[in-house]
Scaffold this active site. Structure first.
Site, mmCIF file in Angstrom:
data_model
loop_
_atom_site.group_PDB
_atom_site.id
_atom_site.type_symbol
_atom_site.label_atom_id
_atom_site.label_comp_id
_atom_site.label_asym_id
_atom_site.label_seq_id
_atom_site.Cartn_x
_atom_site.Cartn_y
_atom_site.Cartn_z
ATOM 1 N N GLU A 169 0.747 -1.384 0.111
ATOM 2 C CA GLU A 169 0.025 -0.155 -0.106
ATOM 3 C C GLU A 169 0.957 1.202 0.120
ATOM 4 O OE1 GLU A 169 -2.841 -0.634 3.091
ATOM 5 O OE2 GLU A 169 -3.279 -2.582 2.378
ATOM 6 N N GLU A 172 -6.241 -10.405 -1.654
ATOM 7 C CA GLU A 172 -6.939 -10.453 -0.590
ATOM 8 C C GLU A 172 -8.600 -10.125 -0.769
ATOM 9 O OE1 GLU A 172 -5.465 -7.432 2.119
ATOM 10 O OE2 GLU A 172 -3.404 -7.655 1.839
HETATM 11 O O1 G3I Z 1 -5.190 -8.643 19.070
HETATM 12 C C1 G3I Z 1 -6.141 -7.754 19.341
HETATM 13 C C2 G3I Z 1 -7.199 -8.447 20.410
HETATM 14 O O2 G3I Z 1 -6.195 -8.778 21.576
HETATM 15 C C3 G3I Z 1 -8.014 -7.568 20.989
HETATM 16 O O3 G3I Z 1 -8.916 -8.244 21.580
HETATM 17 C C4 G3I Z 1 -9.004 -6.916 19.573
HETATM 18 C C5 G3I Z 1 -9.913 -6.022 19.883
HETATM 19 O O4 G3I Z 1 -10.628 -5.554 19.056
HETATM 20 O O5 G3I Z 1 -7.892 -6.384 18.588
HETATM 21 C C6 G3I Z 1 -7.042 -7.364 18.337
HETATM 22 O O6 G3I Z 1 -6.171 -6.851 17.355
HETATM 23 C C7 G3I Z 1 -6.678 -6.392 16.136
HETATM 24 C C8 G3I Z 1 -6.371 -7.469 15.094
HETATM 25 O O7 G3I Z 1 -6.696 -6.979 13.712
HETATM 26 C C9 G3I Z 1 -7.054 -8.789 15.275
HETATM 27 O O8 G3I Z 1 -8.566 -8.757 15.288
HETATM 28 C C10 G3I Z 1 -6.012 -5.030 15.554
HETATM 29 O O9 G3I Z 1 -6.681 -4.089 16.865
HETATM 30 C C11 G3I Z 1 -6.435 -4.756 14.406
HETATM 31 O O10 G3I Z 1 -5.905 -3.697 13.854
HETATM 32 C C12 G3I Z 1 -6.135 -5.954 13.487
HETATM 33 O O11 G3I Z 1 -6.475 -5.449 12.056
HETATM 34 C C13 G3I Z 1 -5.974 -5.980 11.047
HETATM 35 C C14 G3I Z 1 -5.553 -4.856 10.181
HETATM 36 O O12 G3I Z 1 -5.031 -5.574 8.881
HETATM 37 C C15 G3I Z 1 -4.257 -4.101 10.456
HETATM 38 O O13 G3I Z 1 -3.301 -4.771 10.919
HETATM 39 C C16 G3I Z 1 -6.951 -7.066 10.283
HETATM 40 O O14 G3I Z 1 -7.248 -8.169 11.374
HETATM 41 C C17 G3I Z 1 -6.509 -7.682 8.893
HETATM 42 O O15 G3I Z 1 -7.534 -8.283 8.407
HETATM 43 C C18 G3I Z 1 -6.074 -6.198 8.256
HETATM 44 O O16 G3I Z 1 -5.467 -6.566 6.856
HETATM 45 C C19 G3I Z 1 -5.293 -5.899 5.956
HETATM 46 C C20 G3I Z 1 -4.233 -6.201 5.076
HETATM 47 O O17 G3I Z 1 -2.865 -6.527 6.279
HETATM 48 C C21 G3I Z 1 -3.495 -5.124 4.337
HETATM 49 N N1 G3I Z 1 -4.550 -4.923 3.264
HETATM 50 C C22 G3I Z 1 -5.875 -4.516 3.939
HETATM 51 C C23 G3I Z 1 -6.303 -5.513 5.052
HETATM 52 C C24 G3I Z 1 -7.686 -5.332 5.559
HETATM 53 O O18 G3I Z 1 -7.564 -3.929 6.216
#
Ligand code: G3I
Length: 365
Positions: free
Chosen positions: A161, A277
């Site tokens: 990105e 994705e």
């Molecule tokens: O691990 C904590 C957990 O302990 C807590 O209970 C929970 C509360 O909501 O949050 C958890 O962490 C989250 C994690 O996802 C697991 O659900 C983070 O806050 C959250 O920021 C994280 O989001 C991820 C996001 O990327 C940011 O890294 C998404 O799962 C993931 O699907 C998303 O993937 C991205 C790709 O990497 C890049 N392209 C876009 C795609 C979608 O946004």
């Protein structure tokens, strides 16, 4: 008039119920001998999905279905900086090692996601990284991580990105800490460092919003192509484009010609293409799941019928396998509180219409 419409609505509803019942029935699922990875393999494609270490470890049924359906695994979050880097000096490989081992044991290919991104950085990053040490942090991270798993990774999302035309630069690059500290060269540095650390892995540039026939997506396609052309002109070892494809059943449609032309331009640079994705947001669709499943499956079909005509495409990866575990639950929840249904398997790990559509498209396009 109104009774005619009611009758039509009923027939539409009834057909949906019938299809949904057939496709979600346990007996049908039990009779299946082929999974998505098998349909893909018949067409020299890889099918796989992203997931978390914690889902595979604690949910045995999900892990079994994952291994059945997928030939390639993408760590959805466990290879990101915030998961791997507790301090500026250290790495915690516990979860990443577990995933690498899981992939080896189950004969899955593995994608590395992602080495350089402006999101998912650890809390210490902002105070620690600056123009003086950014190159050292970047190369140390890549050398350590890519070097540790050298020979075991099918492809790395080296830079994720890096495009954002709305940020206003002529080159369409996103203004990130990496760009601010190192200039556009951070992209080249990342690819060259990754190539030296693992010469076998396919090195990918990965980005989103490339699919629709809108001015925003067109600008992103142009900026992406320009970036890839600049990298190739400098012999930077980029080997593939990752097209994320977070689609939305309620949004604009595709323009097959424009999308195919973009992909051909990418292929003409000698690059492979991966759909990295794929999922379909059902937020704006009406509630009954049979309607949503049909609309979501249609988007899968429309998109794949366009992109799979391009021979440079080597893989189709969905961002999750089952509606039981999808980032969209949290990031694009429905106003009515109903479960979101963006993926090939439902919450009970049974195939939906999207599964059938994927199987067909992977096999025949
Ligand atoms: O691990 C904590 C957990 O302990 C807590 O209970 C929970 C509360 O909501 O949050 C958890 O962490 C989250 C994690 O996802 C697991 O659900 C983070 O806050 C959250 O920021 C994280 O989001 C991820 C996001 O990327 C940011 O890294 C998404 O799962 C993931 O699907 C998303 O993937 C991205 C790709 O990497 C890049 N392209 C876009 C795609 C979608 O946004």
């Amino acid at each position: 008039m109104s009774s005619k419409i009611d009758r039509r609505r009923f027939l539409f509803w009834f057909a949906g119920v019938l299809a949904s019942t057939i496709w979600s029935s346990k007996s049908w699922a039990g009779d299946r001998s082929l999974f998505l990875k098998d349909y893909a393999a018949k067409n020299d494609l890889l099918y796989g999905a992203a997931t978390l270490h914690s889902f595979l470890r604690r949910d045995k049924d999900f892990a079994r279905r994952f291994v059945e359906e997928c030939a390639i695994l993408v760590p959805e979050n466990d290879f990101k900086w915030y998961k791997l880097r507790p301090t500026p000096q250290s790495f915690d490989f516990t979860k990443a090692d577990w995933l690498v081992n899981f992939a080896e044991v189950h004969d899955l290919k593995l994608r590395g996601h992602t080495l350089v991104w402006y999101q998912a950085l650890p809390d210490w990053f902002a105070a620690e990284v600056n123009a003086t040490n950014a190159a050292e942090h970047l190369t140390n991270h890549i050398n350590t991580l890519v070097g540790r798993y050298a020979g075991k990774i099918h492809s790395w999302d080296v830079v994720n990105e890096a495009i954002e035309p709305k940020d206003g630069r002529d080159d369409g690059l996103r203004i990130t800490p990496w760009l601010k500290y190192l200039g556009e060269e951070y992209i080249e540095l990342a690819f060259r460092t990754a190539a030296a650390a693992d010469p076998q892995a396919l090195l990918t540039y990965n980005d989103y919003d490339l699919a629709y026939d809108t001015p925003e997506h067109e600008a992103r396609r142009t900026a992406t192509l320009n970036l890839l052309e600049r990298l190739k002109a400098k012999d930077v070892p980029v080997g593939a484009l990752g097209m994320q494809a977070h689609l939305d059943a309620g949004k604009a449609r595709f323009n097959a010609k424009k999308l195919q032309r973009f992909m051909q331009n990418v292929a003409d640079l000698g690059l492979k293409i991966l759909v990295t994705e794929l999922d379909v947001v059902d937020r704006s669709l009406e509630a009954p799941s049979i309607f949503r499943d049909r609309a979501v499956a249609n988007i899968y079909r429309e998109y794949l019928e366009i992109v799979l005509t391009q021979p440079a495409v080597i893989a189709v990866i969905t961002w999750g396998l089952s509606d039981r575990y999808t980032w969209l639950k949290k990031f694009r929840p429905r106003d009515d509180g109903a479960y979101v249904r963006p993926l090939p398997l439902d919450r009970d790990l049974q195939p939906k219409l999207a599964w059938k559509t994927l199987a067909h498209a992977l096999r025949y396009f």
